[in-house]
Scaffold this motif. Structure first.
Motif, short mmCIF file in Angstrom:
data_model
loop_
_atom_site.label_atom_id
_atom_site.label_comp_id
_atom_site.label_asym_id
_atom_site.label_seq_id
_atom_site.Cartn_x
_atom_site.Cartn_y
_atom_site.Cartn_z
N UNK A 47 6.11 -17.01 6.99
CA UNK A 47 7.27 -16.23 6.56
C UNK A 47 6.95 -14.76 6.24
N UNK A 48 5.76 -14.31 6.59
CA UNK A 48 5.36 -12.93 6.36
C UNK A 48 5.34 -12.19 7.69
N UNK A 49 5.98 -11.03 7.75
CA UNK A 49 6.13 -10.34 9.02
C UNK A 49 5.21 -9.13 9.19
N UNK A 50 4.24 -8.95 8.28
CA UNK A 50 3.37 -7.78 8.38
C UNK A 50 2.01 -8.06 7.73
N UNK A 51 1.04 -7.25 8.12
CA UNK A 51 -0.26 -7.25 7.46
C UNK A 51 -0.60 -5.83 7.07
N UNK A 52 -1.41 -5.69 6.04
CA UNK A 52 -1.77 -4.36 5.55
C UNK A 52 -3.27 -4.16 5.47
N UNK A 53 -3.67 -2.91 5.68
CA UNK A 53 -5.08 -2.52 5.59
C UNK A 53 -5.13 -1.22 4.79
N UNK A 54 -6.02 -1.18 3.80
CA UNK A 54 -6.20 0.06 3.04
C UNK A 54 -6.74 1.14 3.96
N UNK A 55 -6.25 2.35 3.77
CA UNK A 55 -6.70 3.45 4.62
C UNK A 55 -8.20 3.70 4.50
N UNK A 56 -8.77 3.40 3.35
CA UNK A 56 -10.22 3.55 3.18
C UNK A 56 -10.98 2.57 4.09
N UNK A 57 -10.42 1.40 4.32
CA UNK A 57 -11.04 0.41 5.22
C UNK A 57 -10.93 0.89 6.66
#
Length: 127
Positions: free
Chosen positions: A53-63
Protein backbone atom coordinates in the motif's frame (compact mmCIF):
# COMPACT_ATOMS: atom_id res chain seq x y z
CA UNK A 1 -0.39 9.23 4.37
CA UNK A 2 1.67 11.11 6.96
CA UNK A 3 3.77 9.41 9.59
CA UNK A 4 4.11 10.00 13.28
CA UNK A 5 7.10 8.92 15.35
CA UNK A 6 5.70 5.42 15.99
CA UNK A 7 4.66 4.66 12.41
CA UNK A 8 7.96 6.09 11.14
CA UNK A 9 9.89 3.78 13.47
CA UNK A 10 7.86 0.78 12.23
CA UNK A 11 8.56 1.74 8.63
CA UNK A 12 12.27 2.08 9.40
CA UNK A 13 12.40 -1.40 10.99
CA UNK A 14 10.48 -2.89 8.06
CA UNK A 15 12.82 -1.28 5.52
CA UNK A 16 15.95 -2.51 7.25
CA UNK A 17 14.60 -6.04 7.76
CA UNK A 18 13.31 -6.55 4.24
CA UNK A 19 16.13 -4.57 2.65
CA UNK A 20 18.52 -7.04 4.25
CA UNK A 21 16.50 -9.98 2.94
CA UNK A 22 16.41 -8.53 -0.58
CA UNK A 23 20.16 -7.84 -0.43
CA UNK A 24 20.87 -11.43 0.61
CA UNK A 25 18.59 -12.85 -2.11
CA UNK A 26 20.36 -10.76 -4.77
CA UNK A 27 23.84 -11.58 -3.47
CA UNK A 28 24.59 -8.00 -2.40
CA UNK A 29 26.99 -7.25 0.44
CA UNK A 30 25.92 -4.71 3.06
CA UNK A 31 28.41 -1.88 3.50
CA UNK A 32 27.67 -1.53 7.23
CA UNK A 33 25.18 -2.62 9.86
CA UNK A 34 22.07 -0.49 10.22
CA UNK A 35 22.07 0.62 6.59
CA UNK A 36 20.64 -0.66 3.32
CA UNK A 37 23.64 0.62 1.40
CA UNK A 38 25.19 -2.37 -0.35
CA UNK A 39 27.59 -3.42 -3.04
CA UNK A 40 26.06 -5.42 -5.89
CA UNK A 41 28.11 -6.44 -8.91
CA UNK A 42 30.78 -3.95 -7.89
CA UNK A 43 28.31 -1.02 -7.67
CA UNK A 44 27.38 0.96 -4.56
CA UNK A 45 23.59 0.85 -4.25
CA UNK A 46 20.83 1.50 -1.76
CA UNK A 47 17.91 -0.93 -1.46
CA UNK A 48 14.57 0.62 -0.54
CA UNK A 49 11.47 -1.46 0.19
CA UNK A 50 7.80 -0.55 -0.02
CA UNK A 51 4.80 -2.45 1.25
CA UNK A 52 1.89 -3.13 -1.07
CA UNK A 53 0.00 0.00 0.00
CA UNK A 54 3.03 2.32 -0.27
CA UNK A 55 3.55 4.09 -3.58
CA UNK A 56 7.02 5.58 -3.09
CA UNK A 57 10.48 5.05 -1.66
CA UNK A 58 12.84 7.66 -0.27
CA UNK A 59 16.60 8.12 -0.15
CA UNK A 60 18.42 10.79 1.85
CA UNK A 61 20.33 13.15 -0.40
CA UNK A 62 23.49 12.43 1.62
CA UNK A 63 23.17 8.75 0.61
CA UNK A 64 22.72 9.65 -3.06
CA UNK A 65 26.21 11.18 -3.03
CA UNK A 66 27.68 7.75 -2.12
CA UNK A 67 25.82 5.42 -4.49
CA UNK A 68 25.38 4.85 -8.22
CA UNK A 69 21.87 3.33 -8.17
CA UNK A 70 18.73 2.79 -6.11
CA UNK A 71 16.94 -0.56 -6.06
CA UNK A 72 13.24 -0.20 -5.32
CA UNK A 73 11.73 -3.42 -3.97
CA UNK A 74 7.95 -3.24 -4.20
CA UNK A 75 5.70 -5.77 -2.52
CA UNK A 76 3.29 -7.42 -4.99
CA UNK A 77 1.12 -9.25 -2.44
CA UNK A 78 0.72 -8.75 1.30
CA UNK A 79 3.81 -10.21 3.04
CA UNK A 80 5.71 -10.51 -0.25
CA UNK A 81 6.87 -11.36 -2.84
CA UNK A 82 8.68 -8.32 -4.27
CA UNK A 83 9.47 -6.99 -7.71
CA UNK A 84 12.81 -5.18 -7.72
CA UNK A 85 13.70 -2.35 -10.11
CA UNK A 86 16.95 -0.43 -10.58
CA UNK A 87 17.13 3.31 -11.22
CA UNK A 88 20.47 5.00 -11.73
CA UNK A 89 21.26 7.83 -9.34
CA UNK A 90 20.59 10.27 -12.18
CA UNK A 91 17.18 8.76 -12.94
CA UNK A 92 16.30 8.88 -9.25
CA UNK A 93 17.42 12.53 -8.93
CA UNK A 94 15.55 13.54 -12.09
CA UNK A 95 12.29 12.12 -10.76
CA UNK A 96 12.51 12.77 -7.02
CA UNK A 97 10.38 15.08 -4.95
CA UNK A 98 12.26 16.55 -1.98
CA UNK A 99 10.78 16.07 1.48
CA UNK A 100 12.20 17.88 4.51
CA UNK A 101 13.76 20.50 2.22
CA UNK A 102 16.52 22.53 3.79
CA UNK A 103 16.98 20.16 6.74
CA UNK A 104 20.25 18.29 7.25
CA UNK A 105 18.59 15.02 6.19
CA UNK A 106 16.67 15.99 3.07
CA UNK A 107 14.96 13.04 1.51
CA UNK A 108 14.17 12.54 -2.16
CA UNK A 109 11.14 10.37 -2.87
CA UNK A 110 10.28 8.62 -6.14
CA UNK A 111 6.99 6.91 -6.89
CA UNK A 112 6.64 3.25 -7.81
CA UNK A 113 5.37 3.96 -11.33
CA UNK A 114 8.67 5.69 -12.21
CA UNK A 115 10.59 2.57 -11.20
CA UNK A 116 8.20 0.43 -13.25
CA UNK A 117 8.31 2.77 -16.28
CA UNK A 118 11.98 3.79 -16.35
CA UNK A 119 13.78 1.23 -14.23
CA UNK A 120 15.45 -2.04 -15.11
CA UNK A 121 13.66 -5.01 -13.56
CA UNK A 122 16.26 -6.82 -11.49
CA UNK A 123 14.05 -9.54 -9.99
CA UNK A 124 10.44 -10.71 -9.98
CA UNK A 125 8.51 -12.45 -7.23
CA UNK A 126 11.49 -12.30 -4.86
CA UNK A 127 10.81 -13.47 -1.30
Amino acid sequence: MSQNQESGARANRYGREYGGKIAAALGATKKRAGSNECVLNGEAISIKCAKLDTDRVGVYTSVLSRIVAVLGAFETLTNGPYDVYRLSKGQFRDNMVIKQAGKPNEQGQVIRSVFERDGIKVASSLN
